[in-house]
Design a protein around this motif. Structure first.
Motif, mmCIF file in Angstrom:
data_model
loop_
_atom_site.group_PDB
_atom_site.id
_atom_site.type_symbol
_atom_site.label_atom_id
_atom_site.label_comp_id
_atom_site.label_asym_id
_atom_site.label_seq_id
_atom_site.Cartn_x
_atom_site.Cartn_y
_atom_site.Cartn_z
ATOM 1 N N ASP A 318 0.865 -1.122 0.111
ATOM 2 C CA ASP A 318 0.161 0.055 0.077
ATOM 3 C C ASP A 318 0.840 1.373 0.065
ATOM 4 O O ASP A 318 1.504 1.671 0.907
ATOM 5 N N PRO A 319 0.997 1.929 -1.111
ATOM 6 C CA PRO A 319 1.824 3.113 -1.007
ATOM 7 C C PRO A 319 1.243 4.398 -0.781
ATOM 8 O O PRO A 319 1.726 5.558 -0.990
ATOM 9 N N SER A 320 -0.128 4.441 0.109
ATOM 10 C CA SER A 320 -0.740 5.380 0.503
ATOM 11 C C SER A 320 0.242 6.330 1.246
ATOM 12 O O SER A 320 -0.042 7.532 1.446
ATOM 13 N N TRP A 323 1.356 10.161 0.527
ATOM 14 C CA TRP A 323 0.739 11.344 1.004
ATOM 15 C C TRP A 323 0.871 11.873 2.385
ATOM 16 O O TRP A 323 0.673 12.945 2.557
ATOM 17 N N ASP A 344 0.453 6.337 -9.292
ATOM 18 C CA ASP A 344 0.282 6.524 -7.824
ATOM 19 C C ASP A 344 1.222 7.938 -7.394
ATOM 20 O O ASP A 344 0.551 8.902 -6.907
ATOM 21 N N VAL A 347 -0.202 11.158 -9.150
ATOM 22 C CA VAL A 347 -1.236 11.825 -8.775
ATOM 23 C C VAL A 347 -0.906 12.646 -7.662
ATOM 24 O O VAL A 347 -1.427 13.718 -7.383
ATOM 25 N N TYR A 351 -1.348 16.817 -6.998
ATOM 26 C CA TYR A 351 -1.888 17.713 -6.022
ATOM 27 C C TYR A 351 -0.913 18.302 -5.261
ATOM 28 O O TYR A 351 -1.344 19.221 -4.405
ATOM 29 N N LEU B 26 -6.384 17.560 1.378
ATOM 30 C CA LEU B 26 -5.871 18.218 0.291
ATOM 31 C C LEU B 26 -6.399 18.052 -1.122
ATOM 32 O O LEU B 26 -6.824 19.183 -1.788
ATOM 33 N N VAL B 27 -6.947 16.893 -1.404
ATOM 34 C CA VAL B 27 -7.718 16.705 -2.704
ATOM 35 C C VAL B 27 -8.913 17.525 -2.693
ATOM 36 O O VAL B 27 -9.032 18.402 -3.624
ATOM 37 N N ARG B 31 -9.119 20.550 -5.642
ATOM 38 C CA ARG B 31 -10.093 20.599 -6.532
ATOM 39 C C ARG B 31 -11.019 21.576 -6.648
ATOM 40 O O ARG B 31 -11.913 22.118 -7.514
ATOM 41 N N HIS B 193 -8.303 3.276 2.151
ATOM 42 C CA HIS B 193 -7.170 4.109 1.970
ATOM 43 C C HIS B 193 -6.848 4.327 0.390
ATOM 44 O O HIS B 193 -7.173 3.627 -0.440
ATOM 45 N N GLY B 194 -5.664 5.278 0.329
ATOM 46 C CA GLY B 194 -5.339 5.492 -1.207
ATOM 47 C C GLY B 194 -4.372 6.538 -1.366
ATOM 48 O O GLY B 194 -3.547 6.800 -2.159
ATOM 49 N N PRO B 195 -5.162 7.855 -0.734
ATOM 50 C CA PRO B 195 -6.477 8.014 -0.162
ATOM 51 C C PRO B 195 -7.586 7.842 -1.144
ATOM 52 O O PRO B 195 -7.367 8.002 -2.289
ATOM 53 N N LEU B 197 -10.084 9.750 -1.889
ATOM 54 C CA LEU B 197 -10.398 10.690 -2.887
ATOM 55 C C LEU B 197 -9.484 11.027 -3.908
ATOM 56 O O LEU B 197 -9.649 11.404 -4.926
ATOM 57 N N ALA B 198 -8.328 10.466 -3.684
ATOM 58 C CA ALA B 198 -7.177 10.935 -4.773
ATOM 59 C C ALA B 198 -7.434 9.806 -5.831
ATOM 60 O O ALA B 198 -7.330 10.170 -6.986
ATOM 61 N N ARG B 199 -7.886 8.399 -5.271
ATOM 62 C CA ARG B 199 -8.218 7.382 -6.446
ATOM 63 C C ARG B 199 -9.573 7.718 -6.930
ATOM 64 O O ARG B 199 -9.864 6.894 -8.102
ATOM 65 N N PRO B 201 -11.692 10.705 -7.733
ATOM 66 C CA PRO B 201 -12.096 12.053 -7.819
ATOM 67 C C PRO B 201 -13.816 12.375 -7.939
ATOM 68 O O PRO B 201 -14.179 13.347 -7.379
#
Lengths: 392, 242
Positions: A318-320, A323, A344, A347, A351, B26-27, B31, B193-195, B197-199, B201
């Motif tokens: 999991d590369p979360s 962030w 990943d 993205v 941001y 942040l996302v 946005r 997770h991912g988060p 909202l990043a994954r 939109p």
């Protein structure tokens, strides 16, 4: 141990070394094969006997294991069993021990979760506990739980612990041990120690020290500390690694040769340099938010960057965590995202307001930059790929 | 919204910030910014109460001990309840999601009172759920599948007031036989997770629409590639398994 067990152990070690050598000739790294073959063939009593050396140290923690272990090994001379390759699970430890069966000294880095098993196997004279922070949470789950595993395993350990007093999780883990030498090695990343590991109250950090607001856990008093000779490695984190290494060397009765340490400017490829099609590469490893925090000041402003990210089992799937890295600090950088999880990263950087290219192949990513210096920052398995580029 | 900036509050990031979920705030802010709408991100640490004028409230996941510390935080409990009653939208992930339910369990079996903003309770899964998740959205107006990464030991059962955020096609989610997350009014919980909202939109924009109304689409950058990679990776693994 009877004589047949001794013979069986010697035979198993010989076969294991052959298997490891064959594996390396086939182009694999071979470090874990040796240990695995040995474990499959040797009697358990023989494997234990091989792990007990005249003097030995284990080094564990989230960041800095490989560097600290290499610094200690360099100070203690030639006759050493040590896992220079960074294979730090139990199989990797066995490999290092089998490769140097007669070495009187063992210095081994150990995966954080494998420390309890390694303590039982090696029964070291000294254990160095560097730091604990979020890394590979898909496998480790919770950082506090790791500290708890250490604390439980150390409660029955009879040797010396060298522990980083600036890390509340390390301090709590080491407190179960009678003989601790505290070193103020620093820990700028405290985001995983906001709640006290003992009582869950808030940890208060101020004026270079920390204490729990609910119980008696607090930063242990450290003395003036040993004189730490400079190494050729950059960054605050390597000063911390060197301070821990000096303390371990002293506890083992050794002494650091300042000239030998000053000559160390790369460890297992980290901070290593290479040339690829006219690009002068510097290879940097950063595999979690705490590591990236240490890496930011090491980067040269304005120098083109390749950041390579994988998420294999050994990296954490999991590369979360990217962030939690303040990539905003790289605003204006010319940056190519590489590795299997380049998208990943792209993205995350999008941001952060940083425009990037995506090129999963690390070599091709380097080639997107003009000739000249390029810093390549990669996480664990991506770093291996980057390193192989420089070997040609 | 008149002329004031949208207020995005990240709740107790020092305690609920273990898995990169702070990225959700942040996302949301970026946005809005890309559409010319000003947003302020407030990091709510210590024991500060939520500002009454909070528009979007974001909670992340944390370790058991930290989650318990937040559950004991009466200042937060009270101010969060008021903010939701005043119409704020909430996104809570993993430990934060469990915290907003009626009860959740930590460690071997201690049950702790949650904030009661989502009609759900959480006990333990028999085996920790770790891996990629794909869920078909159950949110009206959100047509695309949700992608994320779960890493939890909670089994969350929804009551009558809450509906699932998605229906799991790969992974575990709530562990209740097919649901992922929960929606109740403007409060959303999720294990992703991912988060998330990043994954996803589109999910971010649907949350923003609660506050600022319908939004023009944005030109999406690398997330299009990320989504297709993650969806293919999860589905590929599922095919091999069967």
């Amino acid at each position: 141990m009877g004589s047949w067990e001794r013979r069986a152990t010697v035979g198993a070690a010989a076969i294991a070394r052959l298997a490891g050598g064959a594996s390396r000739r086939l182009g694999r790294e071979g470090h874990t094969i040796t240990g695995r073959v040995f474990l499959a063939l040797a009697p358990p009593s023989g494997a234990r006997a091989l792990a007990r050396r005249g003097r030995s140290a284990l080094v564990s923690g989230t960041n800095g294991k490989t560097t600290t272990t290499a610094l200690i090994a360099r100070a203690l001379g030639e006759d050493i069993a040590f896992n220079a390759s960074g294979s730090n699970l139990i199989g990797g430890l066995h490999s290092a021990l089998v490769e140097r069966p007669h070495a009187s000294t063992a210095v081994l880095e150990v995966d954080e979760a494998a420390l309890p098993a390694a303590l039982a196997l090696v029964q070291p004279d000294v254990v160095a506990l560097l730091n604990l922070s979020r890394d590979q949470l898909d496998r480790m789950h919770e950082v506090r739980r790791l500290a708890e595993l250490w604390r439980e395993a150390l409660a029955t350990y009879e040797g010396v612990v060298v522990a980083n007093a600036d890390d509340p999780l390390v301090t709590w883990a080491a407190r179960s041990c009678a003989d601790v030498r505290w070193v103020g090695a620093g820990q700028p990343w405290l985001a995983d120690a906001t709640a006290c590991p003992a009582c869950r109250a808030v940890i208060v950090v101020a004026d270079g020290t920390w204490r729990c607001s609910g119980c008696r856990l607090r930063r242990p008093v450290t003395g003036a500390g040993p004189v730490v000779p400079p190494t050729g490695l950059p960054g605050r984190c390597n000063e911390a690694n060197a301070a821990m290494a000096v303390a371990v060397v002293e506890e083992m009765g050794g002494q650091v040769d300042p000239a030998a340490w000053a000559a160390i400017d790369s460890v297992a490829g980290r901070y290593g340099r290479g040339v690829l099609d006219g690009r002068e590469l510097r290879l940097l490893l950063a595999k979690n938010p705490a590591g990236w925090r240490e890496m930011m000041p090491v980067l040269v402003p304005g120098r083109p960057l390749v950041v390579a990210l994988n998420a294999r089992v050994e990296d954490g799937t999991d590369p979360s965590w990217i962030w939690d890295v303040p990539f905003e600090q790289l605003a204006g950088a010319r940056l190519v995202c590489a590795g299997e999880r380049a998208a990943d990263l792209a993205v995350r950087l999008d941001y952060a307001g940083i425009e990037v290219d995506i090129e999963p192949d690390v070599g091709a990513a380097v080639a997107r930059h003009p000739r000249g210096p390029v810093d390549v920052v990669a996480n664990y398995s991506a770093f291996r790929a980057a390193r192989s580029l420089c070997h040609g | 919204m008149a002329d004031s900036a949208v207020s995005i509050v990240l709740v107790r990031p020092a305690l609920l910030g273990t898995y990169g979920d702070g990225g959700n705030a942040l996302v949301l802010a970026v946005r809005l910014g890309r559409r010319g709408i000003q947003a302020d991100v407030v990091l709510l640490d210590g024991n500060q109460p939520l500002p009454r004028a909070s528009d979007l409230i974001v909670l992340g996941g944390g370790e058991d001990g930290a989650q318990e510390a937040v559950a004991d935080d009466d200042v937060l409990r009270h101010s969060l309840t008021l903010a939701v009653a005043a119409g704020a939208a909430v996104l809570a992930i993993c430990g934060g999601f469990q915290l907003l339910g009626d009860r959740f369990q930590v460690g071997a079996g201690r049950s702790i009172a949650g904030f009661g903003l989502l009609d759900c309770t959480t006990d333990r899964l028999s085996e920790r759920a770790v891996g990629e998740v794909v869920a078909d959205s159950a949110l009206p107006g959100l047509e695309v599948p949700l992608t994320g990464f779960e890493n939890h030991a909670g089994r969350t059962l929804l009551g009558a007031e809450a509906t699932p955020l998605g229906l799991v096609s790969h992974g575990v989610g709530n562990g209740d036989g097919g649901g992922e997350g929960a929606v109740q009014g403007r409060v959303i919980g999720s294990y992703l997770h991912g988060p998330v909202l990043a994954r996803n939109p589109a999910l971010a924009d649907s949350l923003l629409a609660h506050v600022v109304g319908p939004l023009p689409p944005l030109a999406e950058g690398p997330v299009t590639r990320l989504r297709s990679e993650r969806l293919a990776a999860a589905r590929g693994r599922r095919v091999r398994r069967h």
